[in-house]
Design an enzyme around this catalytic site. Structure first.
Site, PDB file in Angstrom:
ATOM      1  N   ASP A  85      22.739  -5.647  58.089  1.00 47.01           N
ATOM      2  CA  ASP A  85      23.576  -5.090  57.021  1.00 47.01           C
ATOM      3  C   ASP A  85      22.738  -4.985  55.747  1.00 47.01           C
ATOM      4  O   ASP A  85      22.165  -5.983  55.286  1.00 47.01           O
ATOM      5  CB  ASP A  85      24.790  -6.005  56.813  1.00 47.01           C
ATOM      6  CG  ASP A  85      25.928  -5.299  56.094  1.00 47.01           C
ATOM      7  OD1 ASP A  85      25.664  -4.420  55.253  1.00 47.01           O
ATOM      8  OD2 ASP A  85      27.098  -5.665  56.357  1.00 47.01           O
ATOM      9  N   ASP A  96      26.250   0.688  50.993  1.00 47.97           N
ATOM     10  CA  ASP A  96      26.370  -0.472  51.882  1.00 47.97           C
ATOM     11  C   ASP A  96      26.455   0.065  53.304  1.00 47.97           C
ATOM     12  O   ASP A  96      27.329   0.889  53.606  1.00 47.97           O
ATOM     13  CB  ASP A  96      27.663  -1.214  51.452  1.00 47.97           C
ATOM     14  CG  ASP A  96      27.948  -2.480  52.236  1.00 47.97           C
ATOM     15  OD1 ASP A  96      27.147  -2.868  53.090  1.00 47.97           O
ATOM     16  OD2 ASP A  96      29.013  -3.090  51.962  1.00 47.97           O
ATOM     17  N   HIS A 157      35.776  -1.710  51.955  1.00 47.96           N
ATOM     18  CA  HIS A 157      36.066  -2.005  50.545  1.00 47.96           C
ATOM     19  C   HIS A 157      35.541  -0.914  49.642  1.00 47.96           C
ATOM     20  O   HIS A 157      34.510  -0.298  49.928  1.00 47.96           O
ATOM     21  CB  HIS A 157      35.397  -3.337  50.169  1.00 47.96           C
ATOM     22  CG  HIS A 157      33.962  -3.418  50.630  1.00 47.96           C
ATOM     23  ND1 HIS A 157      32.919  -3.115  49.796  1.00 47.96           N
ATOM     24  CD2 HIS A 157      33.414  -3.716  51.836  1.00 47.96           C
ATOM     25  CE1 HIS A 157      31.784  -3.241  50.486  1.00 47.96           C
ATOM     26  NE2 HIS A 157      32.050  -3.600  51.737  1.00 47.96           N
ATOM     27  N   HIS A 165      33.025  -5.447  45.973  1.00 52.91           N
ATOM     28  CA  HIS A 165      34.393  -5.346  46.503  1.00 52.91           C
ATOM     29  C   HIS A 165      35.302  -5.105  45.308  1.00 52.91           C
ATOM     30  O   HIS A 165      35.650  -6.020  44.587  1.00 52.91           O
ATOM     31  CB  HIS A 165      34.800  -6.638  47.228  1.00 52.91           C
ATOM     32  CG  HIS A 165      34.086  -6.828  48.523  1.00 52.91           C
ATOM     33  ND1 HIS A 165      34.708  -6.684  49.750  1.00 52.91           N
ATOM     34  CD2 HIS A 165      32.807  -7.121  48.802  1.00 52.91           C
ATOM     35  CE1 HIS A 165      33.820  -6.886  50.714  1.00 52.91           C
ATOM     36  NE2 HIS A 165      32.661  -7.170  50.165  1.00 52.91           N
ATOM     37  N   GLU A 191      33.898  -0.315  57.542  1.00 53.19           N
ATOM     38  CA  GLU A 191      33.121  -1.145  58.462  1.00 53.19           C
ATOM     39  C   GLU A 191      33.943  -1.777  59.568  1.00 53.19           C
ATOM     40  O   GLU A 191      34.339  -2.928  59.467  1.00 53.19           O
ATOM     41  CB  GLU A 191      32.328  -2.200  57.694  1.00 53.19           C
ATOM     42  CG  GLU A 191      33.084  -3.005  56.661  1.00 53.19           C
ATOM     43  CD  GLU A 191      32.141  -3.963  55.907  1.00 53.19           C
ATOM     44  OE1 GLU A 191      31.316  -4.617  56.546  1.00 53.19           O
ATOM     45  OE2 GLU A 191      32.251  -4.030  54.665  1.00 53.19           O
ATOM     46  N   GLU A 286      28.755   0.305  59.841  1.00 52.05           N
ATOM     47  CA  GLU A 286      29.232   0.530  58.475  1.00 52.05           C
ATOM     48  C   GLU A 286      28.509   1.703  57.811  1.00 52.05           C
ATOM     49  O   GLU A 286      27.290   1.833  57.917  1.00 52.05           O
ATOM     50  CB  GLU A 286      29.016  -0.732  57.625  1.00 52.05           C
ATOM     51  CG  GLU A 286      29.452  -0.573  56.169  1.00 52.05           C
ATOM     52  CD  GLU A 286      29.319  -1.870  55.371  1.00 52.05           C
ATOM     53  OE1 GLU A 286      28.460  -2.692  55.700  1.00 52.05           O
ATOM     54  OE2 GLU A 286      30.089  -2.030  54.402  1.00 52.05           O
TER      55      GLU A 286
HETATM   56 MN    MN Z   1      27.681  -4.246  54.580  1.00 52.32          MN
HETATM   57 MN    MN Z   2      30.542  -3.788  53.256  1.00 56.39          MN
END
Ligand code: MN
Ligand code: MN
Length: 300
Positions: A85, A96, A157, A165, A191, A286
């Site tokens: 990630d 992200d 998010h 977030h 995600e 994601e």
């Molecule tokens: Mn992530």
């Molecule tokens: Mn994330």
């Protein structure tokens, strides 16, 4: 969305995509977590971005939240199901993205496919006004269609400047009530997580990932050296998560003790590792999208 902000997201997204794919190419037997994480973070810097959070490497039943320490001995093995990630920011505008890779074996191909397809389906219906529960429902039916479960307590998010977030959540199940709906110009990380387990994560041991908790509590730091360490950390990482290994320049004698003290005082917080409650294997995919007039644009 302001054009300069949009361009920052686009750049962050392009760098995150490249760094993620580069990182995936490093997931080999006997590679250390530390070598993978530092190589990916270095690539982000070389491309002109900054890591928005430490590179997360989570394997098997760990769903998320682990980054290696500066002397981490952990090594990847054949058969590991690895979630990589990666977050990149440009002036605080964050992309992200995550991928799941099984090292040298193909036992969990379907589990990976379930998460990937759930994300594709979610992206296909993302647009202004769509109820997050509709997206969650689609993620859920896609994953259960493969015979697996979505993880009910992990969510996508919204992202705003220097905030990972920022209030809007995108669930991985249909049974989720939310007042907020996506709007044009929102940056949102979606995600899906699929698991062979029960579909619930619980907090485990420390992740080596910390975040500053801005509050009145900073006055509790009475020790001057400790306060100076805190101030350096806060100005280096702002309100974004950071790795204990990133703090080495601010920590005398390479000791993490000041971090532990700051955490005890409540001015920084360590994220716990998140593990599947029943030890199920976990796959995640994601992307970050920007919501457009009638759909969304994937930037990662
Ligand atoms: Mn992530
Ligand atoms: Mn994330």
């Amino acid at each position: 969305m302001d054009e300069a902000v949009y361009q920052a997201y686009k750049r962050a997204g392009a760098i995150a995509r490249e760094a993620r794919d580069y990182g995936q190419s490093l997931l080999k037997p006997n590679a250390t977590y530390l070598a993978v994480a530092t190589a990916v973070e270095q690539r982000i810097q070389e491309r002109g971005g900054r890591p928005a959070f430490p590179v997360n490497i989570a394997r098997n039943h760990i769903a998320a939240h682990y980054t290696p320490t500066a002397t981490d001995p952990l090594v990847l093995n054949s058969g590991d199901l690895v979630k990589l990630d990666v977050g990149v920011h440009i002036n605080g505008y964050i992309a992200d993205t995550a991928v799941t890779h099984e090292i040298s074996t193909s036992t969990h191909t379907k589990l990976i496919q379930a998460a990937n397809e759930a994300l594709d389906h979610a992206i296909a219906i993302m647009k202004p006004g769509v109820p997050p529960s509709d997206i969650g429902k689609l993620v859920e039916t896609t994953i259960t269609g493969y015979g697996f479960k979505p993880i009910e307590n992990l969510m996508g998010h919204s992202l705003t400047q220097y905030e990972l977030h920022s209030g809007l959540s995108i669930p991985n199940i249909g049974a989720y009530a939310s007042r907020r709906k996506p709007q044009e110009g929102d940056a949102i990380a979606i995600e899906p997580f699929a698991t062979t387990g029960g579909g619930h994560v619980i907090s485990g041991e420390g992740s080596n990932i910390f975040i500053c908790v801005d509050s009145f509590k900073t006055h509790l730091v009475r020790d001057r050296a400790l306060k100076q360490t805190y101030d350096r950390i806060r100005s280096a990482f702002s309100t974004l998560p950071f790795a204990s290994r990133w703090c080495r320049p601010f920590l005398p004698h390479n000791s993490d003790l000041p971090l532990r003290r700051l955490a005890r005082l409540g001015v920084i917080r360590e994220y716990p590792q998140l593990r599947e409650e029943h030890g199920g294997m976990v796959a995640q995919k994601e992307h970050t999208v920007i919501v457009t007039t009638d759909g969304c644009e994937v930037i990662t």
